[in-house]
Write an enzyme that holds these catalytic residues in place. Sequence first.
Site, PDB file in Angstrom:
ATOM      1  N   ASN A 163      21.040  38.086  12.419  1.00  0.00           N
ATOM      2  CA  ASN A 163      20.889  36.631  12.504  1.00  0.00           C
ATOM      3  C   ASN A 163      21.651  36.189  13.753  1.00  0.00           C
ATOM      4  O   ASN A 163      22.876  36.155  13.753  1.00  0.00           O
ATOM      5  CB  ASN A 163      21.480  35.991  11.239  1.00  0.00           C
ATOM      6  CG  ASN A 163      21.500  34.473  11.322  1.00  0.00           C
ATOM      7  OD1 ASN A 163      20.926  33.883  12.243  1.00  0.00           O
ATOM      8  ND2 ASN A 163      22.173  33.841  10.359  1.00  0.00           N
ATOM      9  N   TRP A 164      20.892  35.874  14.800  1.00  0.00           N
ATOM     10  CA  TRP A 164      21.541  35.533  16.078  1.00  0.00           C
ATOM     11  C   TRP A 164      22.147  34.127  16.045  1.00  0.00           C
ATOM     12  O   TRP A 164      22.860  33.744  16.976  1.00  0.00           O
ATOM     13  CB  TRP A 164      20.529  35.629  17.230  1.00  0.00           C
ATOM     14  CG  TRP A 164      20.029  37.020  17.503  1.00  0.00           C
ATOM     15  CD1 TRP A 164      20.274  38.155  16.761  1.00  0.00           C
ATOM     16  CD2 TRP A 164      19.196  37.435  18.594  1.00  0.00           C
ATOM     17  NE1 TRP A 164      19.642  39.235  17.323  1.00  0.00           N
ATOM     18  CE2 TRP A 164      18.975  38.834  18.454  1.00  0.00           C
ATOM     19  CE3 TRP A 164      18.610  36.770  19.671  1.00  0.00           C
ATOM     20  CZ2 TRP A 164      18.191  39.560  19.355  1.00  0.00           C
ATOM     21  CZ3 TRP A 164      17.829  37.505  20.566  1.00  0.00           C
ATOM     22  CH2 TRP A 164      17.632  38.888  20.407  1.00  0.00           C
ATOM     23  N   LYS A 165      21.811  33.353  15.028  1.00  0.00           N
ATOM     24  CA  LYS A 165      22.298  31.966  14.915  1.00  0.00           C
ATOM     25  C   LYS A 165      21.961  31.195  16.195  1.00  0.00           C
ATOM     26  O   LYS A 165      20.928  31.458  16.808  1.00  0.00           O
ATOM     27  CB  LYS A 165      23.796  31.948  14.578  1.00  0.00           C
ATOM     28  CG  LYS A 165      24.089  32.810  13.344  1.00  0.00           C
ATOM     29  CD  LYS A 165      25.463  32.601  12.776  1.00  0.00           C
ATOM     30  CE  LYS A 165      25.661  33.486  11.544  1.00  0.00           C
ATOM     31  NZ  LYS A 165      26.940  33.295  10.873  1.00  0.00           N
TER      32      LYS A 165
ATOM     33  N   GLY B 142      31.999  35.357   9.754  1.00  0.00           N
ATOM     34  CA  GLY B 142      32.664  35.143  11.042  1.00  0.00           C
ATOM     35  C   GLY B 142      34.175  35.157  10.976  1.00  0.00           C
ATOM     36  O   GLY B 142      34.843  34.743  11.925  1.00  0.00           O
TER      37      GLY B 142
ATOM     38  N   GLY C  51      25.700  38.798  11.547  1.00  0.00           N
ATOM     39  CA  GLY C  51      25.794  37.705  12.507  1.00  0.00           C
ATOM     40  C   GLY C  51      26.344  38.214  13.828  1.00  0.00           C
ATOM     41  O   GLY C  51      25.633  38.801  14.642  1.00  0.00           O
ATOM     42  N   GLY C  52      27.634  38.025  14.046  1.00  0.00           N
ATOM     43  CA  GLY C  52      28.281  38.358  15.324  1.00  0.00           C
ATOM     44  C   GLY C  52      27.926  39.739  15.867  1.00  0.00           C
ATOM     45  O   GLY C  52      27.612  39.889  17.055  1.00  0.00           O
TER      46      GLY C  52
ATOM     47  N   GLU D 158      25.352  27.965   6.493  1.00  0.00           N
ATOM     48  CA  GLU D 158      25.566  27.026   7.604  1.00  0.00           C
ATOM     49  C   GLU D 158      24.559  25.881   7.541  1.00  0.00           C
ATOM     50  O   GLU D 158      24.875  24.745   7.906  1.00  0.00           O
ATOM     51  CB  GLU D 158      25.513  27.786   8.940  1.00  0.00           C
ATOM     52  CG  GLU D 158      26.785  28.614   9.124  1.00  0.00           C
ATOM     53  CD  GLU D 158      26.622  29.865   9.973  1.00  0.00           C
ATOM     54  OE1 GLU D 158      25.602  30.018  10.652  1.00  0.00           O
ATOM     55  OE2 GLU D 158      27.543  30.703   9.936  1.00  0.00           O
TER      56      GLU D 158
ATOM     57  N   GLU E 236      26.036  36.272   0.928  1.00  0.00           N
ATOM     58  CA  GLU E 236      26.994  36.066   2.015  1.00  0.00           C
ATOM     59  C   GLU E 236      28.110  35.142   1.536  1.00  0.00           C
ATOM     60  O   GLU E 236      27.944  33.910   1.521  1.00  0.00           O
ATOM     61  CB  GLU E 236      26.298  35.404   3.211  1.00  0.00           C
ATOM     62  CG  GLU E 236      25.136  36.197   3.766  1.00  0.00           C
ATOM     63  CD  GLU E 236      24.823  35.815   5.210  1.00  0.00           C
ATOM     64  OE1 GLU E 236      24.864  36.715   6.053  1.00  0.00           O
ATOM     65  OE2 GLU E 236      24.581  34.628   5.495  1.00  0.00           O
TER      66      GLU E 236
ATOM     67  N   SER F 252      30.846  39.371   8.116  1.00  0.00           N
ATOM     68  CA  SER F 252      31.742  40.268   8.864  1.00  0.00           C
ATOM     69  C   SER F 252      31.375  41.744   8.726  1.00  0.00           C
ATOM     70  O   SER F 252      32.265  42.598   8.684  1.00  0.00           O
ATOM     71  CB  SER F 252      33.201  40.029   8.450  1.00  0.00           C
ATOM     72  OG  SER F 252      33.594  38.708   8.801  1.00  0.00           O
TER      73      SER F 252
ATOM     74  N   HIS G  66      20.689  29.511   4.507  1.00  0.00           N
ATOM     75  CA  HIS G  66      21.962  30.035   5.016  1.00  0.00           C
ATOM     76  C   HIS G  66      23.058  28.999   4.741  1.00  0.00           C
ATOM     77  O   HIS G  66      22.808  27.791   4.814  1.00  0.00           O
ATOM     78  CB  HIS G  66      21.857  30.326   6.518  1.00  0.00           C
ATOM     79  CG  HIS G  66      23.009  31.118   7.031  1.00  0.00           C
ATOM     80  ND1 HIS G  66      24.240  30.548   7.270  1.00  0.00           N
ATOM     81  CD2 HIS G  66      23.139  32.436   7.314  1.00  0.00           C
ATOM     82  CE1 HIS G  66      25.072  31.491   7.684  1.00  0.00           C
ATOM     83  NE2 HIS G  66      24.432  32.646   7.729  1.00  0.00           N
TER      84      HIS G  66
HETATM   85  P1  13P Z   1      29.032  37.382  10.683  1.00  0.00           P
HETATM   86  O1  13P Z   1      28.430  38.783  10.637  1.00  0.00           O
HETATM   87  O2  13P Z   1      29.278  36.899  12.068  1.00  0.00           O
HETATM   88  O3  13P Z   1      30.182  37.265   9.759  1.00  0.00           O
HETATM   89  O4  13P Z   1      27.896  36.396  10.104  1.00  0.00           O
HETATM   90  C1  13P Z   1      27.257  36.699   8.917  1.00  0.00           C
HETATM   91  C2  13P Z   1      26.119  35.766   8.731  1.00  0.00           C
HETATM   92  O5  13P Z   1      26.302  34.585   8.513  1.00  0.00           O
HETATM   93  C3  13P Z   1      24.766  36.327   8.852  1.00  0.00           C
HETATM   94  O6  13P Z   1      23.803  35.437   8.392  1.00  0.00           O
END
Ligand code: 13P
Length: 253
Positions: free
Chosen positions: A10-12, A174, A235-236, A100, A168, A214, A98
Amino acid sequence: MARKKLIAGNWKMNGLMADGVDLAKGIAREVKALGKPGCEFLVCPPFTLLTSVKKALRGAKVALGAQDCHFNAKGAHTGDISPLMLKDAGCSYVILGHSERRADHGESDELVCKKAAAAHAAGLKTVICIGETLEQRNDGKAIDVCSRQIMGSVPEDSTSADTVIAYEPVWAIGTGKVPTAADVEEVHAAVRKVLSKKLGKSNANKMRILYGGSVKPGNAKELLSLPDVDGALVGGASLKVDDFLGIARNSGC
Ligand code: 13P
């Protein structure tokens, strides 16, 4: 039936054209180099990069997904994107609900469910996200919260063919903090039970439940070897070819 692991990025809200295309090309190259990987791969860039990333992934077994969609097929919804548009842009998946989006845009379980039903109707697979906040975890409510989110966010007629769940924990996203392996397995097993009640045993046993929060190459092996963990939503670490592929390799893909 064994569930094939899904490694999803997920590149956000990250990536301008040049970087996004480079990243996609790098992922495509490395996935091709795996030959016949034991996992499936998915990348979910921002809307602006979908068609370019699709091109950059050509010839590699990496699916394309978006990070949200509207529940209508078209019409007067300024700034929104419909499931049909995503399909048209080459997507086979969409991430929905998600944390977010739930936090930043006030998305409710009911709205996520409507979006998921529309995505399925358009022929997209959904990755439906759930997860508790730190306060809810500390109050011992993680499983209650996730169960409620599953009951409310997953359409009644979802199947293992069109739906993936991503657990999640909000506090793990993050932050570099990860629940213990035992805590992850406890939630995943509980989620599968709720799915069984809602969608039947057969769907629940075949449905993939990803862990997200993470995930890094260093913790992937332990997390992804848990019996009810069927992949990762990253994510990251999905923004670096070596980290994303490192997660896959360390998970036995
Ligand atoms: P991180 O891997 O950066 O913690 O993010 C997880 C995430 O929200 C994937 O959707």
